[in-house]
Design a protein around this motif. Structure first.
Motif, PDB file in Angstrom:
ATOM      1  N   GLN A  16      26.521  72.594  34.749  1.00 40.68           N
ATOM      2  CA  GLN A  16      27.758  72.650  35.522  1.00 40.68           C
ATOM      3  C   GLN A  16      28.965  72.358  34.646  1.00 40.68           C
ATOM      4  OE1 GLN A  16      29.430  69.441  38.302  1.00 40.68           O
ATOM      5  NE2 GLN A  16      28.152  70.671  39.672  1.00 40.68           N
ATOM      6  N   VAL A  53      29.895  75.436  32.682  1.00 40.13           N
ATOM      7  CA  VAL A  53      30.513  76.439  33.556  1.00 40.13           C
ATOM      8  C   VAL A  53      31.955  76.073  33.866  1.00 40.13           C
ATOM      9  CG1 VAL A  53      30.449  77.485  35.859  1.00 40.13           C
ATOM     10  CG2 VAL A  53      28.331  77.163  34.571  1.00 40.13           C
ATOM     11  N   MET A  74      35.401  78.369  32.885  1.00 41.44           N
ATOM     12  CA  MET A  74      36.225  79.059  33.867  1.00 41.44           C
ATOM     13  C   MET A  74      37.579  78.406  34.094  1.00 41.44           C
ATOM     14  SD  MET A  74      36.093  76.662  36.464  1.00 41.44           S
ATOM     15  CE  MET A  74      36.800  77.616  37.790  1.00 41.44           C
ATOM     16  N   LEU A  79      38.340  82.723  41.756  1.00 41.16           N
ATOM     17  CA  LEU A  79      37.193  81.995  41.240  1.00 41.16           C
ATOM     18  C   LEU A  79      36.626  81.039  42.281  1.00 41.16           C
ATOM     19  CD1 LEU A  79      38.476  81.232  37.629  1.00 41.16           C
ATOM     20  CD2 LEU A  79      36.541  82.694  38.235  1.00 41.16           C
ATOM     21  N   PHE A 123      32.678  81.691  43.223  1.00 42.59           N
ATOM     22  CA  PHE A 123      31.655  80.674  43.035  1.00 42.59           C
ATOM     23  C   PHE A 123      31.160  80.135  44.375  1.00 42.59           C
ATOM     24  CE2 PHE A 123      33.375  80.380  38.674  1.00 42.59           C
ATOM     25  CZ  PHE A 123      32.182  80.398  37.968  1.00 42.59           C
ATOM     26  N   VAL A 128      28.532  82.783  45.595  1.00 44.49           N
ATOM     27  CA  VAL A 128      27.297  82.723  44.801  1.00 44.49           C
ATOM     28  C   VAL A 128      26.522  81.434  45.110  1.00 44.49           C
ATOM     29  CG1 VAL A 128      26.346  82.574  42.468  1.00 44.49           C
ATOM     30  CG2 VAL A 128      28.215  84.165  42.961  1.00 44.49           C
ATOM     31  N   GLY A 129      27.233  80.305  45.163  1.00 44.08           N
ATOM     32  CA  GLY A 129      26.583  79.042  45.460  1.00 44.08           C
ATOM     33  C   GLY A 129      25.933  79.041  46.825  1.00 44.08           C
ATOM     34  N   SER A 184      26.092  74.034  39.895  1.00 42.90           N
ATOM     35  CA  SER A 184      27.103  74.523  38.958  1.00 42.90           C
ATOM     36  C   SER A 184      28.223  75.245  39.699  1.00 42.90           C
ATOM     37  CB  SER A 184      26.463  75.453  37.928  1.00 42.90           C
ATOM     38  OG  SER A 184      25.499  74.768  37.154  1.00 42.90           O
ATOM     39  N   CYS A 185      27.859  76.038  40.680  1.00 48.42           N
ATOM     40  CA  CYS A 185      28.862  76.743  41.488  1.00 48.42           C
ATOM     41  C   CYS A 185      29.729  75.755  42.262  1.00 48.42           C
ATOM     42  CB  CYS A 185      28.183  77.712  42.453  1.00 48.42           C
ATOM     43  SG  CYS A 185      27.442  79.160  41.655  1.00 48.42           S
ATOM     44  N   ALA A 188      32.386  74.309  39.983  1.00 48.31           N
ATOM     45  CA  ALA A 188      33.501  75.210  39.744  1.00 48.31           C
ATOM     46  C   ALA A 188      34.422  75.273  40.961  1.00 48.31           C
ATOM     47  CB  ALA A 188      32.972  76.605  39.405  1.00 48.31           C
ATOM     48  N   VAL A 189      33.835  75.327  42.151  1.00 46.37           N
ATOM     49  CA  VAL A 189      34.633  75.336  43.381  1.00 46.37           C
ATOM     50  C   VAL A 189      35.462  74.061  43.493  1.00 46.37           C
ATOM     51  CG1 VAL A 189      34.458  75.185  45.901  1.00 46.37           C
ATOM     52  CG2 VAL A 189      33.135  76.898  44.672  1.00 46.37           C
ATOM     53  N   CYS A 245      38.522  74.178  41.064  1.00 46.70           N
ATOM     54  CA  CYS A 245      39.573  75.071  41.568  1.00 46.70           C
ATOM     55  C   CYS A 245      40.262  74.471  42.786  1.00 46.70           C
ATOM     56  CB  CYS A 245      38.977  76.434  41.922  1.00 46.70           C
ATOM     57  SG  CYS A 245      38.402  77.398  40.506  1.00 46.70           S
TER      58      CYS A 245
END
Length: 524
Positions: free
Chosen positions: A130, A133, A137, A150, A154, A157-158, A185-186, A189-190, A193
């Motif tokens: 994570q 990633v 990004m 993004l 993410f 996908v998550g 990991s997704c 990223a979320v 952001c």
């Protein structure tokens, strides 16, 4: 032109052209936009609260049991069903070890780990991935209009990977670790952001805040919006936790019921991407100038790593950011690990069933909502600075591992009974909600405008990087002692160490240094 000015709406015609390309022209932060920002927590928070904190550890531990052998006799499987291919080994010298401790066997080598450790090792690896990633990004999130894209990508996908837990069989237990790594990991990223929107939303409030010189006043604005986001996430997690508890009870608390509960969490995450996309504005940053002869994706990834090193360089110029991140490295590690250790402790030592553990999770979420909503009012009522609030929360968090330590010295208290888990769940939930609210708002006050995603990626790297160590050390302690209670010593020590670190934090000095750095070019 200073980045501080670029982020504020300028209604005059002569300044309108100074907006970033593609930026929303002349929009202050609206109630619907704040609602859209809260939706990112509403959609994703059940994953970390329900899936990661409750169901995924239980599923991983259950799969480990189904594919493992007993501690006292390596020739016997943990669960008597089909014979598994193991080579009989002599029992360990210490025959007094409890029979409830069971070990997981790797296929190629005779290497044993505790079934509780399997989940902890998985989460340590997932946090390491994570972190990579998030760094890769973060540059794209700060440049152009990619921050919102993004977040949505993410999120989708998550959510899909989380739903795929429903298809895993016990024989392919390793897929559960793989899916946990990808989904976690997704979520990271979320989270980066989403958090990076917070200082932008506060900066564009109408009327714009003119109180940057007042730590308490401006801190209340950050804390209020941060608290709304945290509360919405916990309310959502509470709803999902109740739904999944009913599913687990209805279907008989089987492995399949746990997988179905995780599927519901993923479905919830997926469904709420649409209203999030409609309500949340892009709030783009400055455009990254790309070289036409090179791959655009690779340029953004390189920029993400470049901005990490730049933000480290800038953070080295911001002493209070360094103090904050050092303290956060310790606090986040201990608080996150407390949850995983407590769930696995309740399962292995107190032998609590899955429905009972879900009730523990519901209590935690319910009081996390209460904590996230009440902390801003408590802070304003008693005129407590965000720093003071954070110190109080850390002291409160240290009570939990300390109470677990008492079990070594007393027979009647110290996590010896199920009712104690329910009691600590209430306290942990309140602390978790307060920490989620105060930590984001305090860090947002210390970072320069125009570098939100970059600094929040550094915040996330610090957060998640520490979470590699906590579960790993906890797993090693469990493997060595075969008693997860010893981990409470480690977790208590971490929280005590964090107190003098945060005592050195000077928020007013940090805000002034951030103002000075706002005019520094990233490429310097």
């Amino acid at each position: 032109m200073p980045l501080e000015d670029e982020l504020h709406h300028k209604p005059q015609a002569e300044t309108a052209g100074e907006q970033h390309a593609g930026e929303d022209q002349g929009d202050y932060t609206t109630h619907s936009e704040v609602m859209g920002w809260c939706l990112y927590s509403w959609a994703a928070e059940p994953f970390i609260v329900s899936a990661v904190s409750t169901y995924v550890p239980l599923l991983l531990e259950q799969f480990a049991r189904e594919n493992g052998v007993r501690l006292d006799d390596h020739s016997k499987p943990c669960i008597h069903k089909e014979p598994i291919d193991v080579t009989p080994l002599p029992p360990p010298p210490d025959s007094t070890l409890p029979e409830t401790l069971m070990l997981f066997k790797r296929r190629e080598h005779v290497q044993y780990i505790d079934t509780s450790s399997y989940a902890l090792y998985t989460f340590s690896i997932s946090v390491a991935i994570q972190t990579l990633v998030v760094i890769s990004m973060s540059g794209a999130a700060d440049r152009g209009h990619y921050r919102k894209q993004l977040l949505l990508m993410f999120g989708v996908v998550g959510a899909i990977v989380t739903m795929l837990f429903r298809l895993i069989s016990s024989e392919r237990y390793y897929l559960s670790s793989l899916f946990a790594i990808v989904a976690n990991s997704c979520f990271g990223a979320v989270n980066v952001c989403g958090n990076s929107f917070l200082p932008i939303l506060v900066s564009n409030l109408k009327p714009p805040s003119s109180s940057r010189d007042s730590v308490v006043s401006n801190g209340n604005q950050f804390t209020k919006i941060s608290g709304l986001g945290a509360a919405s996430g916990y309310i959502s997690a509470l709803i999902v936790q109740i739904m999944t508890m009913l599913i687990v009870i209805k279907t008989g608390s089987t492995t399949l019921s746990i997988q179905t509960a995780i599927f519901v969490v993923g479905l919830w995450w997926f469904v709420f991407q649409l209203p999030l996309a409609m309500l949340l504005k892009s709030r783009p940053g400055p455009t990254l100038v790309l070289k036409p002869d090179q791959n655009a994706l690779l340029q953004y990834v390189r920029y993400g790593w470049h901005t990490l090193f730049v933000s480290i360089k800038h953070a080295s110029m911001l002493r209070d950011v360094l103090i904050y991140l050092l303290g956060w490295f310790i606090v986040s590690d201990s608080v996150v690990t407390i949850n995983s250790a407590a769930v696995l402790f309740a399962r292995s030592e107190l032998l609590m069933s899955t429905p009972k553990l879900v009730i523990v999770g519901i209590l935690s979420v319910l009081f996390a909502i209460f904590g996230s909503l009440t902390v801003p009012y408590i802070q304003r009522l008693f005129k407590i600075t965000p720093k003071g609030s954070l110190l109080c929360v850390i002291v409160g968090a240290s009570v939990i591992p300390f109470y677990g330590i008492l079990g070594f010295y007393f027979y009647g208290i110290g996590l010896k009974h199920e009712w104690e888990m329910y009691m600590l769940a209430v306290w942990y939930g309140f602390i978790l909600g307060a920490l989620a609210t105060v930590s984001r708002s305090l860090f947002a006050m210390l970072i320069p405008k125009g570098k939100e995603s970059t600094f929040f990626s550094l915040f996330s790297v610090t957060d998640k990087g520490s979470s590699i160590l906590g579960p790993t050390i906890t797993a090693l302690i469990t493997d060595k002692t075969h008693n997860i209670r010893y981990c409470f010593y480690f977790l208590f020590l971490l929280l005590i160490i964090a107190l003098p670190i945060y005592a050195m934090l000077d928020v007013e000095r940090g805000r002034q240094e951030a103002l000075e750095l706002e005019t520094v070019d990233e490429d310097e």
